[in-house]
Design an enzyme around this catalytic site. Sequence first.
Site, PDB file in Angstrom:
ATOM      1  N   LYS A 111      14.001  -0.853  -5.283  1.00  0.00           N
ATOM      2  CA  LYS A 111      13.911  -0.870  -6.748  1.00  0.00           C
ATOM      3  C   LYS A 111      15.182  -1.465  -7.355  1.00  0.00           C
ATOM      4  O   LYS A 111      15.121  -2.231  -8.317  1.00  0.00           O
ATOM      5  CB  LYS A 111      13.679   0.541  -7.304  1.00  0.00           C
ATOM      6  CG  LYS A 111      12.301   1.099  -6.985  1.00  0.00           C
ATOM      7  CD  LYS A 111      11.300   0.553  -7.952  1.00  0.00           C
ATOM      8  CE  LYS A 111       9.867   0.823  -7.791  1.00  0.00           C
ATOM      9  NZ  LYS A 111       9.122   1.406  -6.846  1.00  0.00           N
ATOM     10  N   LYS A 194       2.467  -5.187   2.023  1.00  0.00           N
ATOM     11  CA  LYS A 194       1.355  -4.257   1.782  1.00  0.00           C
ATOM     12  C   LYS A 194       0.686  -4.531   0.438  1.00  0.00           C
ATOM     13  O   LYS A 194       1.300  -5.124  -0.456  1.00  0.00           O
ATOM     14  CB  LYS A 194       1.862  -2.820   1.858  1.00  0.00           C
ATOM     15  CG  LYS A 194       2.754  -2.457   0.696  1.00  0.00           C
ATOM     16  CD  LYS A 194       2.948  -0.955   0.551  1.00  0.00           C
ATOM     17  CE  LYS A 194       3.866  -0.687  -0.616  1.00  0.00           C
ATOM     18  NZ  LYS A 194       3.522   0.363  -1.505  1.00  0.00           N
ATOM     19  N   LYS A 197       0.073  -2.014  -6.347  1.00  0.00           N
ATOM     20  CA  LYS A 197      -0.504  -2.110  -7.693  1.00  0.00           C
ATOM     21  C   LYS A 197       0.154  -3.216  -8.500  1.00  0.00           C
ATOM     22  O   LYS A 197      -0.483  -3.886  -9.283  1.00  0.00           O
ATOM     23  CB  LYS A 197      -0.318  -0.778  -8.425  1.00  0.00           C
ATOM     24  CG  LYS A 197      -1.304   0.279  -7.975  1.00  0.00           C
ATOM     25  CD  LYS A 197      -1.089   1.563  -8.765  1.00  0.00           C
ATOM     26  CE  LYS A 197      -1.626   2.755  -7.991  1.00  0.00           C
ATOM     27  NZ  LYS A 197      -0.922   3.995  -8.267  1.00  0.00           N
TER      28      LYS A 197
HETATM   29  P1  TYM Z   1       1.444   5.656  -4.847  1.00  0.00           P
HETATM   30  O1  TYM Z   1       0.893   6.006  -6.172  1.00  0.00           O
HETATM   31  O2  TYM Z   1       2.267   4.432  -4.727  1.00  0.00           O
HETATM   32  O3  TYM Z   1       0.290   5.549  -3.777  1.00  0.00           O
HETATM   33  C1  TYM Z   1      -0.642   6.574  -3.623  1.00  0.00           C
HETATM   34  C2  TYM Z   1      -1.085   6.703  -2.188  1.00  0.00           C
HETATM   35  O4  TYM Z   1      -1.633   5.457  -1.724  1.00  0.00           O
HETATM   36  C3  TYM Z   1      -0.973   5.073  -0.536  1.00  0.00           C
HETATM   37  N1  TYM Z   1      -0.871   3.602  -0.487  1.00  0.00           N
HETATM   38  C4  TYM Z   1      -1.191   2.871   0.572  1.00  0.00           C
HETATM   39  N2  TYM Z   1      -1.656   3.214   1.781  1.00  0.00           N
HETATM   40  C5  TYM Z   1      -1.910   2.226   2.652  1.00  0.00           C
HETATM   41  N3  TYM Z   1      -1.724   0.902   2.364  1.00  0.00           N
HETATM   42  C6  TYM Z   1      -1.263   0.516   1.152  1.00  0.00           C
HETATM   43  N4  TYM Z   1      -1.117  -0.762   0.881  1.00  0.00           N
HETATM   44  C7  TYM Z   1      -0.966   1.523   0.192  1.00  0.00           C
HETATM   45  N5  TYM Z   1      -0.498   1.494  -1.076  1.00  0.00           N
HETATM   46  C8  TYM Z   1      -0.438   2.796  -1.480  1.00  0.00           C
HETATM   47  C9  TYM Z   1       0.392   5.699  -0.599  1.00  0.00           C
HETATM   48  O5  TYM Z   1       0.953   5.827   0.684  1.00  0.00           O
HETATM   49  C10 TYM Z   1       0.080   7.027  -1.234  1.00  0.00           C
HETATM   50  O6  TYM Z   1      -0.367   7.949  -0.291  1.00  0.00           O
HETATM   51  N6  TYM Z   1       5.214   8.806  -4.403  1.00  0.00           N
HETATM   52  C11 TYM Z   1       3.787   8.705  -4.324  1.00  0.00           C
HETATM   53  C12 TYM Z   1       3.042   9.653  -5.244  1.00  0.00           C
HETATM   54  C13 TYM Z   1       3.418  11.073  -5.078  1.00  0.00           C
HETATM   55  C14 TYM Z   1       3.086  11.909  -3.977  1.00  0.00           C
HETATM   56  C15 TYM Z   1       3.664  13.161  -4.286  1.00  0.00           C
HETATM   57  C16 TYM Z   1       2.352  11.723  -2.811  1.00  0.00           C
HETATM   58  C17 TYM Z   1       4.161  11.794  -5.947  1.00  0.00           C
HETATM   59  N7  TYM Z   1       4.312  13.067  -5.463  1.00  0.00           N
HETATM   60  C18 TYM Z   1       3.521  14.251  -3.402  1.00  0.00           C
HETATM   61  C19 TYM Z   1       2.225  12.799  -1.941  1.00  0.00           C
HETATM   62  C20 TYM Z   1       2.794  14.050  -2.238  1.00  0.00           C
HETATM   63  C21 TYM Z   1       3.417   7.296  -4.695  1.00  0.00           C
HETATM   64  O7  TYM Z   1       4.092   6.624  -5.390  1.00  0.00           O
HETATM   65  O8  TYM Z   1       2.226   6.895  -4.244  1.00  0.00           O
END
Ligand code: TYM
Length: 338
Positions: A111, A194, A197
């Site tokens: 970031k 990967k 969004k």
């Molecule tokens: P976030 O919102 O970026 O993504 C949500 C979930 O999707 C998975 N993911 C992927 N898995 C495989 N390939 C990809 N290209 C891909 N892009 C996203 C992420 O691994 C995630 O599981 N920090 C977290 C949100 C969060 C969280 C938590 C998760 C906040 N508190 C507590 C688990 C437990 C996040 O930004 O995910």
Amino acid sequence: METVVSGIRSTGNLHLGNYFGALKNFIKMQHESNCYFFIADYHSLTTHPTPEDLHGSVKQVLSEYLACGLDPEVATIYLQSDVPEVTELYLLLNMNAYVGELERTTSFKDKVRKQPENVNAGLLTYPVLMAADIIIHNASKVPVGKDQEQNLEMARKFARRFNNIYKVDYFTEPQPYNFGQALIKVPGLDGTGKMGKSEGNGIFLFDDAKTIRKKVMRAVTDSGPTEKNQKMPEPIQNLFTIMDIVSEKETVDFFKEKYNQCEIRYGDMKKQLAEDIINFTTPIRERILEISSDDQYLSKVVKTGAEKARASASKTLKEVREIIGFKPFVTNQYEHTK
Ligand code: TYM
């Protein structure tokens, strides 16, 4: 019964990476464990959404959770911001989270590189809030994609540190979970990295057929293999990885064989891939449209979810406060002076 927690940020529509990396497992786990699935709307504030965008994204992700099959009758589905106990635990954990270790996390360094104009303290302490999300319900399993591995490592570290400092065996150390398999990384369509969004390389569950065809047909490829059984370059491997998750095995085998024989026509492969993605997403898209127009249902879901999540969170917080040493004054202490 084991407790499971996971969340997805409300930063836009969900893509195939979110589905196959996380949501698919949420749906599988909801019937087997005590599950808490939330929308990480506090986490989304690090990128400063407008109030309208914030609310719209939360509603979209909630509708997508439900459209994909999360069942509020069996899992607790809630908004992170509806559970203020999380923020208190975050504050308490911050006291034992060191700036140096937070600065060294890969996602923070990323970031800093990508958005040097907005390196806010929320970004730095992002893993602490995430740890609070998880351990507030004392979860042992966290279904996430591969990109969250380091955040989970931090969550375990903070849980362990709390136990060590207060000489208690209170928090469970949460493990990332994918049914015993390696965590998944769904690649993007732009050749490397990967699916994300904000990367502009994603296929969203909410995309219509025309958009999906256009995106897949534009995916990066090359001029084709020149030797039989040649190792696949990354962009081609990525197309096969996506095909592996959405298509029938026979389809994948067919195109692999064509590749190995140097007879592959990427145009044909992409056409097939687009149709297989469309077959998968079309019913979900229809349900998203239906559910997102039912505000009454959505507000009932979040209200029930908030109540259940707060019941669990406030129990933890009460115990944590006692462990730390916040004790209530004895009420009848001054009784005799009255
Ligand atoms: P976030 O919102 O970026 O993504 C949500 C979930 O999707 C998975 N993911 C992927 N898995 C495989 N390939 C990809 N290209 C891909 N892009 C996203 C992420 O691994 C995630 O599981 N920090 C977290 C949100 C969060 C969280 C938590 C998760 C906040 N508190 C507590 C688990 C437990 C996040 O930004 O995910």
